[in-house]
Design a protein around this motif. Structure first.
Motif, short mmCIF file in Angstrom:
data_model
loop_
_atom_site.label_atom_id
_atom_site.label_comp_id
_atom_site.label_asym_id
_atom_site.label_seq_id
_atom_site.Cartn_x
_atom_site.Cartn_y
_atom_site.Cartn_z
N LYS A 114 -46.36 -63.65 80.22
CA LYS A 114 -46.53 -62.25 79.80
C LYS A 114 -45.38 -61.39 80.33
CE LYS A 114 -50.72 -60.66 78.99
NZ LYS A 114 -51.78 -59.96 78.74
N LEU A 115 -44.93 -61.66 81.55
CA LEU A 115 -43.83 -60.89 82.12
C LEU A 115 -42.54 -61.16 81.36
CD1 LEU A 115 -43.00 -58.93 84.39
CD2 LEU A 115 -42.41 -60.95 85.74
N LYS A 119 -40.47 -58.36 79.39
CA LYS A 119 -39.04 -58.08 79.62
C LYS A 119 -38.26 -58.23 78.33
CE LYS A 119 -38.43 -59.24 84.46
NZ LYS A 119 -37.78 -60.14 85.42
N GLY A 120 -38.62 -59.24 77.52
CA GLY A 120 -37.92 -59.45 76.24
C GLY A 120 -38.15 -58.30 75.27
N SER A 121 -39.37 -57.78 75.22
CA SER A 121 -39.66 -56.68 74.31
C SER A 121 -39.04 -55.37 74.79
CB SER A 121 -41.17 -56.51 74.14
OG SER A 121 -41.77 -56.13 75.36
N SER A 122 -38.96 -55.17 76.11
CA SER A 122 -38.35 -53.94 76.62
C SER A 122 -36.83 -54.00 76.48
CB SER A 122 -38.73 -53.70 78.07
OG SER A 122 -38.20 -54.70 78.89
N ALA A 123 -36.24 -55.22 76.57
CA ALA A 123 -34.78 -55.35 76.39
C ALA A 123 -34.44 -55.15 74.93
CB ALA A 123 -34.32 -56.72 76.85
N GLY A 124 -35.27 -55.63 74.01
CA GLY A 124 -35.03 -55.45 72.58
C GLY A 124 -35.22 -54.01 72.17
N ALA A 125 -36.16 -53.29 72.81
CA ALA A 125 -36.40 -51.89 72.46
C ALA A 125 -35.29 -50.99 72.97
CB ALA A 125 -37.74 -51.45 73.04
N SER A 126 -34.69 -51.34 74.10
CA SER A 126 -33.64 -50.49 74.66
C SER A 126 -32.29 -50.72 73.98
CB SER A 126 -33.53 -50.70 76.16
OG SER A 126 -33.11 -52.03 76.42
N ALA A 127 -32.11 -51.83 73.29
CA ALA A 127 -30.83 -52.12 72.67
C ALA A 127 -30.63 -51.40 71.36
CB ALA A 127 -30.68 -53.62 72.41
#
Length: 127
Positions: A114-115, A119-127
């Motif tokens: 889940k972590l 992290k993958g979804s937050s990195a994709g959202a910030s890019a």
């Protein structure tokens, strides 16, 4: 943010539980391989057995004093029984310690995944 802190706390607590289980397994294995011996030595065991046979309440017949061979055989049986009991306690502790690994491990793996997803979804959202 709070979700990530929660994930880290769950991961930390399950990791600590698993480490404690590993330590318990090591301790139990050492008890199985080299069990603790009998605390009482033969001389004190012999003296205790002789004192028990001599110490009789008034009015009761005194039991015969056991001979050296009987006392030695009883002591050897006591030593074997104590070793077996120590091994059983070690096996019991081993099973309990396995529980401290088997139960938190899937939780740790689940929250770890889940972590990574978080992290993958937050990195994709910030890019």
């Amino acid at each position: 943010m709070i979700r990530r802190i929660y994930l880290y706390l769950v991961l930390f607590s399950t990791l600590i539980m698993s480490i404690g289980g590993c330590v318990g397994i090591f301790m139990s294995l050492s008890d199985i391989i080299v069990p603790n011996g009998v605390i009482q030595d033969y001389a004190s065991y012999r003296d205790m057995r002789i004192a028990q046979s001599v110490k009789v309440p008034p009015g009761e017949p005194a039991p015969p004093v056991p001979d050296e061979a009987t006392i030695r055989a009883d002591y050897e049986r006591l030593v074997v029984d104590e070793m077996q009991q120590a091994r059983r306690r070690g096996l019991n502790g081993l099973i309990k310690s396995l529980g401290w690994i088997v139960i938190p491990l899937p939780i740790f793996l689940w929250y770890s995944r889940k972590l990574k997803d978080d992290k993958g979804s937050s990195a994709g959202a910030s890019a």
